[in-house]
Write an enzyme that holds these catalytic residues in place. Sequence first.
Site, mmCIF file in Angstrom:
data_model
loop_
_atom_site.group_PDB
_atom_site.id
_atom_site.type_symbol
_atom_site.label_atom_id
_atom_site.label_comp_id
_atom_site.label_asym_id
_atom_site.label_seq_id
_atom_site.Cartn_x
_atom_site.Cartn_y
_atom_site.Cartn_z
ATOM 1 N N ASP A 26 0.846 -1.197 0.000
ATOM 2 C CA ASP A 26 0.000 0.000 0.000
ATOM 3 C C ASP A 26 0.880 1.244 0.000
ATOM 4 O O ASP A 26 1.562 1.520 0.988
ATOM 5 C CB ASP A 26 -0.905 -0.008 1.240
ATOM 6 C CG ASP A 26 -1.878 1.153 1.234
ATOM 7 O OD1 ASP A 26 -2.997 0.976 0.730
ATOM 8 O OD2 ASP A 26 -1.518 2.246 1.723
ATOM 9 N N TYR A 54 3.292 9.660 -0.381
ATOM 10 C CA TYR A 54 4.359 9.035 0.416
ATOM 11 C C TYR A 54 5.737 9.256 -0.227
ATOM 12 O O TYR A 54 6.757 9.039 0.419
ATOM 13 C CB TYR A 54 4.130 7.533 0.616
ATOM 14 C CG TYR A 54 2.811 7.156 1.256
ATOM 15 C CD1 TYR A 54 2.003 8.101 1.868
ATOM 16 C CD2 TYR A 54 2.368 5.837 1.255
ATOM 17 C CE1 TYR A 54 0.785 7.761 2.441
ATOM 18 C CE2 TYR A 54 1.160 5.481 1.838
ATOM 19 C CZ TYR A 54 0.371 6.449 2.418
ATOM 20 O OH TYR A 54 -0.819 6.094 2.985
ATOM 21 N N LYS A 106 -2.571 5.975 -4.411
ATOM 22 C CA LYS A 106 -3.655 6.928 -4.098
ATOM 23 C C LYS A 106 -3.363 8.278 -4.734
ATOM 24 O O LYS A 106 -2.196 8.664 -4.876
ATOM 25 C CB LYS A 106 -3.783 7.098 -2.578
ATOM 26 C CG LYS A 106 -3.719 5.800 -1.800
ATOM 27 C CD LYS A 106 -3.983 5.970 -0.324
ATOM 28 C CE LYS A 106 -3.663 4.692 0.435
ATOM 29 N NZ LYS A 106 -2.229 4.570 0.810
ATOM 30 N N HIS A 112 -7.425 9.739 -2.000
ATOM 31 C CA HIS A 112 -6.780 9.626 -0.682
ATOM 32 C C HIS A 112 -7.629 10.252 0.435
ATOM 33 O O HIS A 112 -7.762 9.671 1.518
ATOM 34 C CB HIS A 112 -5.401 10.296 -0.749
ATOM 35 C CG HIS A 112 -4.401 9.756 0.212
ATOM 36 N ND1 HIS A 112 -3.068 9.661 -0.074
ATOM 37 C CD2 HIS A 112 -4.535 9.288 1.473
ATOM 38 C CE1 HIS A 112 -2.419 9.152 0.958
ATOM 39 N NE2 HIS A 112 -3.299 8.918 1.914
#
Length: 277
Positions: free
Chosen positions: A46, A51, A76, A109
């Site tokens: 994930d 990120y 996302k 997200h």
Amino acid sequence: MTAVPDIMLNDGRTIPQFGFGVFQIRPEDTAAAVATAVQAGYRHIDTAEMYGNEKQVGEAIARSGLDRADVFVTSKLGNDSHRPDDARRAFGESLKALGFDYVDLFLIHWPLPTRYGGDYVSTWKTLVEFYRDGRARSIGVSNFQPHHLRRLHEESQTRPAVNQVELHPYLTQSGLRAFCAEHEIAVEAWSPLAQGLVLDDPEIVSIAGRVGKTPAQVVLRWHIERGDIIFPKSVTPARIKENIDIFDFELSGEDVERISALDRGERTGPDPDTFRG
Ligand SMILES: NC(=O)c1ccc[n+]([C@@H]2O[C@H](COP(=O)([O-])OP(=O)(O)OC[C@H]3O[C@@H](n4cnc5c(N)ncnc54)[C@H](OP(=O)(O)O)[C@@H]3O)[C@@H](O)[C@H]2O)c1
């Protein structure tokens, strides 16, 4: 030996119930962490544009020797890319960073109801394009409350396959889980360990002592027994192995209830109704 169950999604595809989360793993540490996870048996990763480590996730999978089809990868949409044209561009960039021609699951997200005029419906309809053209095998949302989901139901023909929300023993989300169950939306529990906050809880420590597992394993098993999808994060090789070593024991119904009763409605992350990204 691990045997991670698959969960059937409402679009007919399946997702491994257990995986590896890479939030807050620095790009330079990501490939090693993902490689350790893959070696330990994880087949579900994930990540997210936000990120900043999609590239390293893709590289680790490419180097793993596994077929792309054997690893389930979620990414996302960034919060600055909700407008349809921005979402189209951002999705292309995510695929490019990962080095893939498809993702298994792509999510909005955050709903960001106080940005973009509250229009997460146009964003959702743009994800439907990615689903239809096959570049996102499944699509879903993250941090959506029941009222956000209800609006998608009213204004779009396509249901999200999953809703990824903060969920752990201190935030059990019973109302939202019931809503998702009723509408066949699979629940993914982010921060399944509450980022470690629940691991000193006396009830959890006591159950762990009784069943001969660690507090983290007990909490992760609690999620599995309840049927939610989880992907704990760790950069520590021993913990990466410990966290997947939960498929050789079960918790009793009483222990599941005891842990569920620890709910305090306590978030570690932002409130989806007010978060602006
Ligand atoms: N959709 C969203 O808005 C959203 C938000 C947050 C997270 N997520 C997803 O959910 C994933 C997991 O959530 P998270 O990273 O926030 O938190 P988490 O998995 O609940 O907890 C991670 C923390 O717990 C520690 N830890 C892991 N295993 C442990 C163990 N066996 N014993 C003791 N400590 C342990 C880790 O330390 P070390 O790393 O130092 O070992 C890290 O500090 C993320 O990586 C991301 O994929 C999604």
